[in-house]
Design an enzyme around this catalytic site. Structure first.
Site, PDB file in Angstrom:
ATOM      1  N   ASP A 282       0.978  -1.041  -0.181  1.00 23.74           N
ATOM      2  CA  ASP A 282       0.061   0.125   0.048  1.00 23.74           C
ATOM      3  C   ASP A 282       0.914   1.179  -0.206  1.00 23.74           C
ATOM      4  O   ASP A 282       2.153   1.134   0.199  1.00 23.74           O
ATOM      5  CB  ASP A 282      -0.948   0.171   1.257  1.00 23.74           C
ATOM      6  CG  ASP A 282      -1.906   0.787   0.985  1.00 23.74           C
ATOM      7  OD1 ASP A 282      -2.035   1.752   0.252  1.00 23.74           O
ATOM      8  OD2 ASP A 282      -2.970   0.397   1.898  1.00 23.74           O
ATOM      9  N   VAL A 426      -4.882   4.223   1.769  1.00 20.94           N
ATOM     10  CA  VAL A 426      -5.912   3.093   1.787  1.00 20.94           C
ATOM     11  C   VAL A 426      -6.005   2.448   0.191  1.00 20.94           C
ATOM     12  O   VAL A 426      -7.196   2.083  -0.304  1.00 20.94           O
ATOM     13  CB  VAL A 426      -7.225   3.485   2.284  1.00 20.94           C
ATOM     14  CG1 VAL A 426      -8.308   2.457   2.615  1.00 20.94           C
ATOM     15  CG2 VAL A 426      -7.056   4.647   3.272  1.00 20.94           C
ATOM     16  N   HIS A 427      -4.768   1.957  -0.272  1.00 21.90           N
ATOM     17  CA  HIS A 427      -4.931   1.274  -1.506  1.00 21.90           C
ATOM     18  C   HIS A 427      -4.295  -0.157  -1.491  1.00 21.90           C
ATOM     19  O   HIS A 427      -3.709  -0.644  -2.312  1.00 21.90           O
ATOM     20  CB  HIS A 427      -3.936   2.045  -2.652  1.00 21.90           C
ATOM     21  CG  HIS A 427      -4.267   3.529  -2.790  1.00 21.90           C
ATOM     22  ND1 HIS A 427      -3.729   4.424  -3.141  1.00 21.90           N
ATOM     23  CD2 HIS A 427      -5.774   4.069  -2.646  1.00 21.90           C
ATOM     24  CE1 HIS A 427      -4.262   5.581  -3.240  1.00 21.90           C
ATOM     25  NE2 HIS A 427      -5.641   5.475  -3.367  1.00 21.90           N
ATOM     26  N   LEU A 428      -4.693  -0.834  -0.402  1.00 19.73           N
ATOM     27  CA  LEU A 428      -4.182  -2.067  -0.287  1.00 19.73           C
ATOM     28  C   LEU A 428      -4.214  -2.965  -1.385  1.00 19.73           C
ATOM     29  O   LEU A 428      -5.342  -3.192  -1.851  1.00 19.73           O
ATOM     30  CB  LEU A 428      -4.517  -2.838   1.067  1.00 19.73           C
ATOM     31  CG  LEU A 428      -3.797  -3.906   1.813  1.00 19.73           C
ATOM     32  CD1 LEU A 428      -4.430  -3.718   3.294  1.00 19.73           C
ATOM     33  CD2 LEU A 428      -4.214  -5.257   1.022  1.00 19.73           C
TER      34      LEU A 428
END
Length: 488
Positions: A282, A426-428
């Protein structure tokens, strides 16, 4: 067909399958009703801890730094609560991953199919008839700080990048968004006919809301359905699209994953797959405030207005991002620049703690462990500070939250400042990664290795987080998965 998860990928997948006459059950743990006060694109209220529309996961970013991470808990998933940043992964991302059938040229038709780009519809890399309307902030929706930000980037010497979805070299430009008239348009809105059917194919789709899938149903090496509470749904094939947190957690609860993780959680191993929940990434990020007192944007303007993507010196495709957030986080506060490392070395761990679906998984991001990541995070902050000076947005005082000059000039002090403000974009991605090797969880056809009747289709399949946020890529995965499922 059962699709687990009505997020960005799941809604696109279910909608496309149902439109082809495939009887599809779409199962969503969250609400299937998005309240009107959650749709304004300028508001990120639904991402705050405790809000009914998001899963608020406690997460360890690095030693001594814990935060709450939101994920969409509603029809449309995170795409129904996020800031509307809708940027594709880059050609270099697909080249790096090297998955057969997933080159940029392979996926470009799906990026085009999902969109109706209002600014570049005549370009051969864009679509003009897709369900999602894509545009860049203009007119009243272009914040007063956007043009000064872009001008400052140009003054420093950074090139323009007018089309962030064009696949070209990095630079400064407006952010593509899927908001329309100040409202979020998630893939649920775009792909599912209201309310899941007044079109010819409505009878092919059934949506189950408020139904948490507790586990997959397995018989030997075949998955034949899902269990929700006391009920079971049986299907010839199950596609898990529960998101990059929900998907590996569901696989692990079903006994699919690393044996040591399952044993520690009290789950019997049904199918060992070491890569489930491991090796994901992330974007680590921090925020720098602009000077207070700048003009506020129109209430319908997107928060993420423009971005500067930069090569740190080792990645011509651009491994740093400075993103302009035009709306203040609190009334009367300043706008911000978000600084992020877009191709991090750090890799995270996700592990369930019990068989109970109500118990959240443990998230350990392991941010900034490498010398390279720390160096590049400092570089991103210093670039953002340079943009602030060039735009005339120098800090208003010593307590405004930005790094002081003596911190910017000292690596140790700047590392301390970053640590105390570190967050995640919050780009896991990559928690059930796609590939052809032994560590891969799914193959290029999205089938889970060693099992029949089970595929995965969300950002958990990406081998690493893309250099740009994954919202557009999540929808593309749903589009491509529909073709793979339909073709068998």
């Amino acid at each position: 067909m059962v699709v687990v998860g009505a997020g960005s990928a799941g809604c696109a997948l279910a909608g496309r399958l149902a439109a082809r006459g495939v009887r599809t059950a779409l199962v969503e743990a969250g609400s299937v009703v998005v309240p009107p006060d959650a749709t304004p694109i300028a508001s990120l209220a639904a991402t705050t801890p405790g809000h009914v529309l998001n899963w608020a996961y406690r997460a360890i970013l690095c030693e001594g730094r814990e935060i709450t991470v939101p994920r969409g808990r509603v029809l449309g998933g995170s795409g129904a609560v996020n800031g509307g940043y809708f940027v594709r992964a880059l050609p270099a991302d697909f080249s790096d991953w090297g998955v057969p059938g997933w080159s940029y040229e392979d996926v470009l038709p799906y990026y085009r199919r999902l969109e109706r780009d209002l600014d570049f519809c005549l370009s051969d890399v864009h679509g003009d008839a897709g369900p999602l309307r894509i545009s860049r902030p203009a007119g009243r929706l272009r914040a007063p700080v956007t043009d000064p930000f872009l001008a400052a980037c140009a003054t420093i010497g950074y090139p323009a990048e007018p089309d962030k979805n064009g696949g070209g070299p990095p630079g400064a430009g407006p952010v593509p968004t899927n908001a329309v008239d100040g409202r979020r348009v998630s893939s649920a809105t775009a792909y599912l006919p209201p309310p899941w059917g007044d079109g010819e194919w409505q009878d092919a789709l059934t949506v189950y809301g408020g139904q948490a899938v507790e586990s997959l149903l397995l018989e030997g090496d075949r998955v034949y359905g899902v269990r929700t509470g006391d009920a079971e749904l049986h299907a010839g094939e199950v596609v898990v699209a529960a998101g990059a947190v929900g998907t590996p957690a569901l696989l692990q609860r079903s006994g699919i994953g690393p044996e040591d993780t399952l044993r520690a959680a009290g789950v019997a191993t049904r199918h060992e797959l070491p890569g489930v929940g491991r090796g994901w990434s992330d974007h680590p990020s921090v925020f720098l405030p602009l000077r207070s007192g700048l003009p506020d944007p129109h209430p319908d303007a997107v928060a993420a207005q423009a971005s500067l993507n930069v090569d740190s010196g080792t990645d011509p495709a651009g491994d740093l991002e400075v993103l302009l957030f035009a709306h203040p986080f609190a009334p009367g506060g300043p706008a911000h620049l978000m600084c992020a490392v877009q191709r991090p070395d750090s890799r995270g761990l996700l592990a369930i703690t019990s068989p109970d679906h109500a118990d959240p998984p443990r998230l350990d991001y392991r941010y900034l462990r490498s010398t390279s990541d720390r160096h590049r995070m400092r570089a991103a902050v210093r670039i953002a500070a340079e943009v602030l000076r060039a735009a005339g947005w120098d800090r208003a005082g010593p307590d405004d939250g930005g790094p002081a000059g003596w911190e910017l000039g000292n690596d140790t002090r700047l590392d301390e400042w970053i640590h105390n403000r570190l967050t995640t974009s919050v780009h896991l991605s990559g928690s059930a990664a796609m590939g052809t090797g032994q560590d891969a969880v799914v193959g290029p056809d999205l089938r889970v290795q060693g099992l029949s009747g089970l595929r995965v289709a969300d950002t958990s399949i990406l081998p690493a987080v893309p250099r740009r946020g994954p919202a557009a890529t999540a929808v593309m995965i749903g589009e491509r998965a529909a073709d793979l499922v339909f073709s068998g």
